[in-house]
Design a protein around this motif. Structure first.
Motif, PDB file in Angstrom:
ATOM      1  N   ASP A  83      43.061  37.974  46.560  1.00  0.00           N
ATOM      2  CA  ASP A  83      41.849  38.172  47.349  1.00  0.00           C
ATOM      3  C   ASP A  83      40.603  38.211  46.469  1.00  0.00           C
ATOM      4  O   ASP A  83      39.531  37.731  46.866  1.00  0.00           O
ATOM      5  N   ALA A  84      40.745  38.772  45.273  1.00  0.00           N
ATOM      6  CA  ALA A  84      39.605  38.887  44.364  1.00  0.00           C
ATOM      7  C   ALA A  84      39.358  37.624  43.554  1.00  0.00           C
ATOM      8  O   ALA A  84      38.310  37.493  42.902  1.00  0.00           O
ATOM      9  N   GLY A  85      40.328  36.693  43.564  1.00  0.00           N
ATOM     10  CA  GLY A  85      40.176  35.461  42.806  1.00  0.00           C
ATOM     11  C   GLY A  85      40.386  35.631  41.314  1.00  0.00           C
ATOM     12  O   GLY A  85      39.768  34.938  40.506  1.00  0.00           O
TER      13      GLY A  85
ATOM     14  N   ARG B 209      34.630  43.060  42.194  1.00  0.00           N
ATOM     15  CA  ARG B 209      35.362  42.160  43.101  1.00  0.00           C
ATOM     16  C   ARG B 209      36.773  42.689  43.353  1.00  0.00           C
ATOM     17  O   ARG B 209      37.274  42.625  44.486  1.00  0.00           O
ATOM     18  N   ILE B 210      37.397  43.209  42.329  1.00  0.00           N
ATOM     19  CA  ILE B 210      38.755  43.745  42.478  1.00  0.00           C
ATOM     20  C   ILE B 210      38.746  44.953  43.402  1.00  0.00           C
ATOM     21  O   ILE B 210      39.577  45.071  44.314  1.00  0.00           O
ATOM     22  N   VAL B 211      37.797  45.861  43.192  1.00  0.00           N
ATOM     23  CA  VAL B 211      37.726  47.064  44.018  1.00  0.00           C
ATOM     24  C   VAL B 211      37.409  46.708  45.473  1.00  0.00           C
ATOM     25  O   VAL B 211      37.995  47.269  46.405  1.00  0.00           O
ATOM     26  N   GLU B 212      36.518  45.765  45.679  1.00  0.00           N
ATOM     27  CA  GLU B 212      36.177  45.356  47.046  1.00  0.00           C
ATOM     28  C   GLU B 212      37.361  44.669  47.728  1.00  0.00           C
ATOM     29  O   GLU B 212      37.594  44.869  48.928  1.00  0.00           O
ATOM     30  N   ALA B 213      38.110  43.869  46.972  1.00  0.00           N
ATOM     31  CA  ALA B 213      39.313  43.250  47.531  1.00  0.00           C
ATOM     32  C   ALA B 213      40.344  44.322  47.875  1.00  0.00           C
ATOM     33  O   ALA B 213      40.983  44.281  48.941  1.00  0.00           O
TER      34      ALA B 213
ATOM     35  N   ARG C 240      29.177  40.045  28.421  1.00  0.00           N
ATOM     36  CA  ARG C 240      30.590  40.336  28.688  1.00  0.00           C
ATOM     37  C   ARG C 240      30.731  41.606  29.520  1.00  0.00           C
ATOM     38  O   ARG C 240      31.560  41.678  30.430  1.00  0.00           O
ATOM     39  N   ALA C 241      29.925  42.620  29.190  1.00  0.00           N
ATOM     40  CA  ALA C 241      29.984  43.870  29.947  1.00  0.00           C
ATOM     41  C   ALA C 241      29.584  43.647  31.404  1.00  0.00           C
ATOM     42  O   ALA C 241      30.208  44.182  32.324  1.00  0.00           O
ATOM     43  N   LYS C 242      28.549  42.846  31.623  1.00  0.00           N
ATOM     44  CA  LYS C 242      28.108  42.540  32.980  1.00  0.00           C
ATOM     45  C   LYS C 242      29.180  41.783  33.738  1.00  0.00           C
ATOM     46  O   LYS C 242      29.450  42.058  34.916  1.00  0.00           O
ATOM     47  N   GLN C 243      29.830  40.813  33.066  1.00  0.00           N
ATOM     48  CA  GLN C 243      30.904  40.054  33.702  1.00  0.00           C
ATOM     49  C   GLN C 243      32.078  40.960  34.042  1.00  0.00           C
ATOM     50  O   GLN C 243      32.686  40.825  35.111  1.00  0.00           O
ATOM     51  N   ALA C 244      32.397  41.894  33.130  1.00  0.00           N
ATOM     52  CA  ALA C 244      33.504  42.824  33.377  1.00  0.00           C
ATOM     53  C   ALA C 244      33.204  43.721  34.573  1.00  0.00           C
ATOM     54  O   ALA C 244      34.089  43.982  35.404  1.00  0.00           O
ATOM     55  N   ARG C 245      31.953  44.180  34.683  1.00  0.00           N
ATOM     56  CA  ARG C 245      31.579  45.020  35.834  1.00  0.00           C
ATOM     57  C   ARG C 245      31.676  44.221  37.130  1.00  0.00           C
ATOM     58  O   ARG C 245      32.127  44.733  38.158  1.00  0.00           O
ATOM     59  N   GLY C 246      31.254  42.961  37.073  1.00  0.00           N
ATOM     60  CA  GLY C 246      31.339  42.114  38.259  1.00  0.00           C
ATOM     61  C   GLY C 246      32.771  41.865  38.679  1.00  0.00           C
ATOM     62  O   GLY C 246      33.105  41.889  39.871  1.00  0.00           O
ATOM     63  N   THR C 247      33.644  41.639  37.690  1.00  0.00           N
ATOM     64  CA  THR C 247      35.061  41.418  37.989  1.00  0.00           C
ATOM     65  C   THR C 247      35.678  42.665  38.604  1.00  0.00           C
ATOM     66  O   THR C 247      36.415  42.593  39.593  1.00  0.00           O
TER      67      THR C 247
END
Length: 212
Positions: free
Chosen positions: A50-52, A25-29, A15-22
């Motif tokens: 944009d981040a999906g 994506r938000i920051v890059e968008a 879950r922590a890894k998924q949260a970091r990935g999300t």
């Protein structure tokens, strides 16, 4: 560790890894949209699209001002909230280089970071004029940048690059100006210099300042 404990730890780590990935994506968008549209015209809904992810997910990740700050830090330095450039991909390993490679590495890596981050830096400066949260963060970024350049000047003096420097703090302020995203914005983005010409100018300007 029992099987149940191992399973819970695995799920927690996942879950922590998924949260970091999300969040990434938000920051890059956010970085893409702030650079394209500016601060005021970029909405959380647009970032979410944009981040999906959902707009609520974006709101949970960070307020708009914090997303702008994170976007600049990630684009410029490769990560958020680093206390020094030496802790990021821009400056990692710089101080371990031999004397003859140090200055060229500093100039080259800062030039690349400026190429990535100059547009967002302009947005950050503009947003700071009207948003106190952004302004507070900007002042912290500038303070860290000043400390980084004071440390760099000390390193350059120790390695024999700057035997004539009598006021290291003043020299650090000049290097911070020369190597700032603003110099890239004006000389490359606005005036059309090539990256090679910009790097050569930076190197010459820095050496001239160190020889004063």
């Amino acid at each position: 560790m029992t099987p149940d404990t191992s399973a819970r730890a695995y799920r927690s780590e996942l879950r922590a890894k998924q949260a970091r990935g999300t969040r990434r994506r938000i920051v890059e968008a956010a970085a893409r949209l702030f650079a394209e549209r500016g601060y005021q015209a970029t909405t959380l809904t647009a970032i979410a699209r944009d981040a999906g992810v959902s707009t609520e997910t974006v709101k949970t990740a960070a307020p708009k001002a914090e997303l702008l700050i994170a976007a600049f830090e990630v684009v410029f330095a490769g990560e958020e909230s680093a206390q020094s450039l030496t802790d990021t991909e821009v400056g990692s390993g710089i101080l371990d280089l031999p004397d003859e490679l140090l200055l060229d590495a500093v100039v080259g890596q800062i030039a690349v970071a400026n190429a990535r981050g100059h547009a967002l830096w302009t947005v950050l400066l503009g947003a700071a004029a009207s948003d106190p949260v952004v302004d507070t963060a900007l002042q912290a970024i500038l303070a860290r940048r000043a400390e980084d350049y004071r440390r760099l000047v000390g390193e350059l003096i120790a390695r024999g690059y700057a035997p004539a420097v009598t006021d290291p703090h003043a020299t650090a302020a000049v290097l911070s100006f020369l190597l700032s995203p603003e110099s890239y914005q004006q000389l490359v983005a606005q005036s059309g210099w090539s990256s090679e010409r910009y790097v050569a100018w930076l190197r010459g300007a820095v050496l001239a300042e160190l020889a004063r």
